[in-house]
Design a protein around this motif. Structure first.
Motif, PDB file in Angstrom:
ATOM      1  N   ARG A 167       1.066  -0.934   0.042  1.00 58.85           N
ATOM      2  CA  ARG A 167      -0.102  -0.108   0.027  1.00 58.85           C
ATOM      3  C   ARG A 167       0.890   1.273   0.070  1.00 58.85           C
ATOM      4  O   ARG A 167       2.009   1.247   0.580  1.00 58.85           O
ATOM      5  CB  ARG A 167      -1.083   0.193   1.294  1.00 58.85           C
ATOM      6  CG  ARG A 167      -0.552   0.254   2.533  1.00 58.85           C
ATOM      7  CD  ARG A 167      -1.627   0.229   3.722  1.00 58.85           C
ATOM      8  NE  ARG A 167      -2.242   1.800   3.827  1.00 58.85           N
ATOM      9  CZ  ARG A 167      -3.114   1.898   4.475  1.00 58.85           C
ATOM     10  NH1 ARG A 167      -3.759   1.138   5.193  1.00 58.85           N
ATOM     11  NH2 ARG A 167      -3.551   3.135   4.565  1.00 58.85           N
ATOM     12  N   GLN A 168       0.256   2.398  -0.679  1.00 57.77           N
ATOM     13  CA  GLN A 168       1.045   3.484  -0.794  1.00 57.77           C
ATOM     14  C   GLN A 168       0.258   4.639  -0.272  1.00 57.77           C
ATOM     15  O   GLN A 168      -0.848   4.930  -0.717  1.00 57.77           O
ATOM     16  CB  GLN A 168       1.506   3.742  -2.105  1.00 57.77           C
ATOM     17  CG  GLN A 168       2.421   4.895  -2.533  1.00 57.77           C
ATOM     18  CD  GLN A 168       2.747   5.090  -3.794  1.00 57.77           C
ATOM     19  OE1 GLN A 168       2.248   4.516  -4.882  1.00 57.77           O
ATOM     20  NE2 GLN A 168       3.936   5.917  -4.209  1.00 57.77           N
ATOM     21  N   ASP A 169       1.084   5.530   0.832  1.00 60.49           N
ATOM     22  CA  ASP A 169       0.193   6.369   1.367  1.00 60.49           C
ATOM     23  C   ASP A 169       1.364   7.705   1.403  1.00 60.49           C
ATOM     24  O   ASP A 169       2.523   7.574   1.267  1.00 60.49           O
ATOM     25  CB  ASP A 169      -0.256   6.293   2.781  1.00 60.49           C
ATOM     26  CG  ASP A 169      -0.916   5.232   2.908  1.00 60.49           C
ATOM     27  OD1 ASP A 169      -0.496   4.023   3.204  1.00 60.49           O
ATOM     28  OD2 ASP A 169      -2.506   5.379   2.590  1.00 60.49           O
ATOM     29  N   THR A 174      -8.021   3.498   3.482  1.00 58.63           N
ATOM     30  CA  THR A 174      -8.041   4.137   2.165  1.00 58.63           C
ATOM     31  C   THR A 174      -6.864   4.554   1.925  1.00 58.63           C
ATOM     32  O   THR A 174      -5.854   4.721   2.714  1.00 58.63           O
ATOM     33  CB  THR A 174      -9.030   5.602   2.481  1.00 58.63           C
ATOM     34  OG1 THR A 174     -10.359   5.381   2.860  1.00 58.63           O
ATOM     35  CG2 THR A 174      -8.674   6.393   1.242  1.00 58.63           C
ATOM     36  N   SER A 175      -6.407   3.862   0.448  1.00 57.37           N
ATOM     37  CA  SER A 175      -4.986   4.069   0.125  1.00 57.37           C
ATOM     38  C   SER A 175      -4.952   3.635  -1.211  1.00 57.37           C
ATOM     39  O   SER A 175      -5.973   3.086  -2.047  1.00 57.37           O
ATOM     40  CB  SER A 175      -4.408   3.024   1.041  1.00 57.37           C
ATOM     41  OG  SER A 175      -2.874   3.097   0.704  1.00 57.37           O
ATOM     42  N   MET A 176      -3.572   3.687  -1.957  1.00 64.60           N
ATOM     43  CA  MET A 176      -3.345   3.056  -3.254  1.00 64.60           C
ATOM     44  C   MET A 176      -2.741   1.794  -2.849  1.00 64.60           C
ATOM     45  O   MET A 176      -1.862   1.537  -2.076  1.00 64.60           O
ATOM     46  CB  MET A 176      -2.463   3.968  -3.868  1.00 64.60           C
ATOM     47  CG  MET A 176      -1.943   3.304  -5.093  1.00 64.60           C
ATOM     48  SD  MET A 176      -2.975   3.117  -6.544  1.00 64.60           S
ATOM     49  CE  MET A 176      -2.223   4.642  -7.576  1.00 64.60           C
ATOM     50  N   TYR A 177      -3.348   0.807  -3.731  1.00 69.63           N
ATOM     51  CA  TYR A 177      -2.830  -0.670  -3.326  1.00 69.63           C
ATOM     52  C   TYR A 177      -1.909  -1.259  -4.485  1.00 69.63           C
ATOM     53  O   TYR A 177      -2.597  -0.865  -5.727  1.00 69.63           O
ATOM     54  CB  TYR A 177      -4.069  -1.450  -3.035  1.00 69.63           C
ATOM     55  CG  TYR A 177      -4.444  -1.604  -1.418  1.00 69.63           C
ATOM     56  CD1 TYR A 177      -5.473  -0.339  -1.529  1.00 69.63           C
ATOM     57  CD2 TYR A 177      -3.907  -2.169  -0.604  1.00 69.63           C
ATOM     58  CE1 TYR A 177      -5.928  -0.188  -0.091  1.00 69.63           C
ATOM     59  CE2 TYR A 177      -4.314  -1.710   0.870  1.00 69.63           C
ATOM     60  CZ  TYR A 177      -5.512  -0.928   0.981  1.00 69.63           C
ATOM     61  OH  TYR A 177      -6.002  -0.687   2.172  1.00 69.63           O
ATOM     62  N   PHE A 211       5.473  -4.131 -11.449  1.00 65.85           N
ATOM     63  CA  PHE A 211       4.171  -3.574 -10.661  1.00 65.85           C
ATOM     64  C   PHE A 211       3.112  -3.430 -11.892  1.00 65.85           C
ATOM     65  O   PHE A 211       3.061  -3.189 -12.693  1.00 65.85           O
ATOM     66  CB  PHE A 211       4.477  -2.193 -10.192  1.00 65.85           C
ATOM     67  CG  PHE A 211       5.235  -2.288  -8.885  1.00 65.85           C
ATOM     68  CD1 PHE A 211       6.480  -2.541  -9.031  1.00 65.85           C
ATOM     69  CD2 PHE A 211       4.753  -2.069  -7.510  1.00 65.85           C
ATOM     70  CE1 PHE A 211       7.521  -2.495  -7.819  1.00 65.85           C
ATOM     71  CE2 PHE A 211       5.304  -2.129  -6.503  1.00 65.85           C
ATOM     72  CZ  PHE A 211       6.959  -2.485  -6.542  1.00 65.85           C
ATOM     73  N   GLY A 212       1.965  -3.718 -11.098  1.00 69.68           N
ATOM     74  CA  GLY A 212       0.580  -3.516 -11.855  1.00 69.68           C
ATOM     75  C   GLY A 212       0.367  -1.962 -11.637  1.00 69.68           C
ATOM     76  O   GLY A 212       1.083  -1.126 -11.131  1.00 69.68           O
ATOM     77  N   PRO A 213      -0.705  -1.587 -12.129  1.00 71.14           N
ATOM     78  CA  PRO A 213      -1.140   0.124 -12.292  1.00 71.14           C
ATOM     79  C   PRO A 213      -1.825   0.432 -10.829  1.00 71.14           C
ATOM     80  O   PRO A 213      -1.655   1.898 -10.997  1.00 71.14           O
ATOM     81  CB  PRO A 213      -2.296  -0.089 -13.465  1.00 71.14           C
ATOM     82  CG  PRO A 213      -2.917  -1.502 -13.452  1.00 71.14           C
ATOM     83  CD  PRO A 213      -1.912  -2.496 -13.057  1.00 71.14           C
ATOM     84  N   GLY A 214      -2.255  -0.226  -9.969  1.00 70.85           N
ATOM     85  CA  GLY A 214      -2.771  -0.016  -8.706  1.00 70.85           C
ATOM     86  C   GLY A 214      -4.044   0.122  -8.803  1.00 70.85           C
ATOM     87  O   GLY A 214      -4.831   0.399  -9.551  1.00 70.85           O
ATOM     88  N   THR A 215      -4.654  -0.074  -7.535  1.00 67.43           N
ATOM     89  CA  THR A 215      -5.966   0.298  -7.359  1.00 67.43           C
ATOM     90  C   THR A 215      -5.971   1.355  -6.363  1.00 67.43           C
ATOM     91  O   THR A 215      -5.735   0.978  -5.036  1.00 67.43           O
ATOM     92  CB  THR A 215      -6.674  -1.038  -6.567  1.00 67.43           C
ATOM     93  OG1 THR A 215      -6.938  -2.269  -7.647  1.00 67.43           O
ATOM     94  CG2 THR A 215      -8.066  -0.837  -6.414  1.00 67.43           C
TER      95      THR A 215
END
Lengths: 114, 109
Positions: free
Chosen positions: A36-38, A86-89, A105-109
């Motif tokens: 996850r990216q915050d 709540t975050s970018m996964y 990496f994938g494009p993210g959700t």
């Protein structure tokens, strides 16, 4: 080229809902990862898997579980979504466990929990 | 634990070389140095990696100091599309990467 796909680019869920994030890779990679990216925190590793039906906890596994029933697919599960999830996964895969194995990496959700 | 440190932000004029530094004084002798970049709202994209020798590919060059305590990613002719966050990282045993907050590169027209 390696392709890592994620089931949704954007997702909105309500607090308490069970959420499934799917990731598929098409290069027969052994390893798969969920981050996850915050803002201000970089990417943090949630779970990873070195093989089918295997899983290992990363740095922040609390509130998450994973499933890897098939080699190409790695699912992240939020059993009861909360607003602090709540975050970018981001999902990633790599060929194996060597330090020369690049992660792709994938494009993210982008998940929003209301 | 972070094994790499990078400046939080840099600017570069379009058409000029962008030189992005990374300090990795604590990595061991057999740990590779990887560079990724992330354009806003997309997944990180692999750029290049190396161990001891300098490396070059179609995207960039990687210069690693002889003592392996630091490296520099060079984008030889930066374009506006190179505006992104650049991550310097190194996988540990088991291919686990640690990604910090990276360097936000802005290419200025």
């Amino acid at each position: 080229d390696v392709k890592v796909t994620q089931s949704s680019r954007y997702l909105v869920k309500r607090t308490g809902e069970k959420v499934f994030l799917e990731c598929v890779q098409d290069m027969d990679h052994e390893n798969m990862f969920w981050y996850r990216q915050d803002p201000g925190l970089g990417l943090r590793l949630i779970y990873f898997s070195y093989d089918v039906k295997m899983k290992e906890k990363g740095d922040i596994p609390e509130g998450y579980s994973v499933s890897r029933e098939k080699k190409e697919r790695f699912s992240l599960i939020l059993e009861s979504a909360s607003t602090n999830q709540t975050s970018m996964y981001l999902c990633a895969s790599s060929l194996g466990q060597r330090s020369t194995d690049t992660q792709y990496f994938g494009p993210g959700t982008r998940l929003t929990v209301l | 634990d972070a094994k790499t440190t990078q400046p939080p932000s840099m600017d570069c004029a379009e058409g000029r070389a962008a030189n992005l530094p990374c300090n990795h004084s604590t990595i061991s002798g057999n740990e590779y140095v990887y560079w990724y970049r992330q354009i806003h709202s997309q997944g990180p994209q692999y750029i290049i990696h190396g161990l001891k020798n300098n490396e070059t590919n179609e995207m960039a060059s990687l210069i690693i100091t002889e003592d392996r305590k630091s490296s520099t990613l060079i984008l030889p002719h930066a374009t506006l599309r190179d505006t992104a966050v650049y991550y310097c990282t190194s996988p540990n045993t088991g291919n686990q990467f640690y990604f910090g907050t990276g360097t936000s590169l802005t290419v200025i027209p």
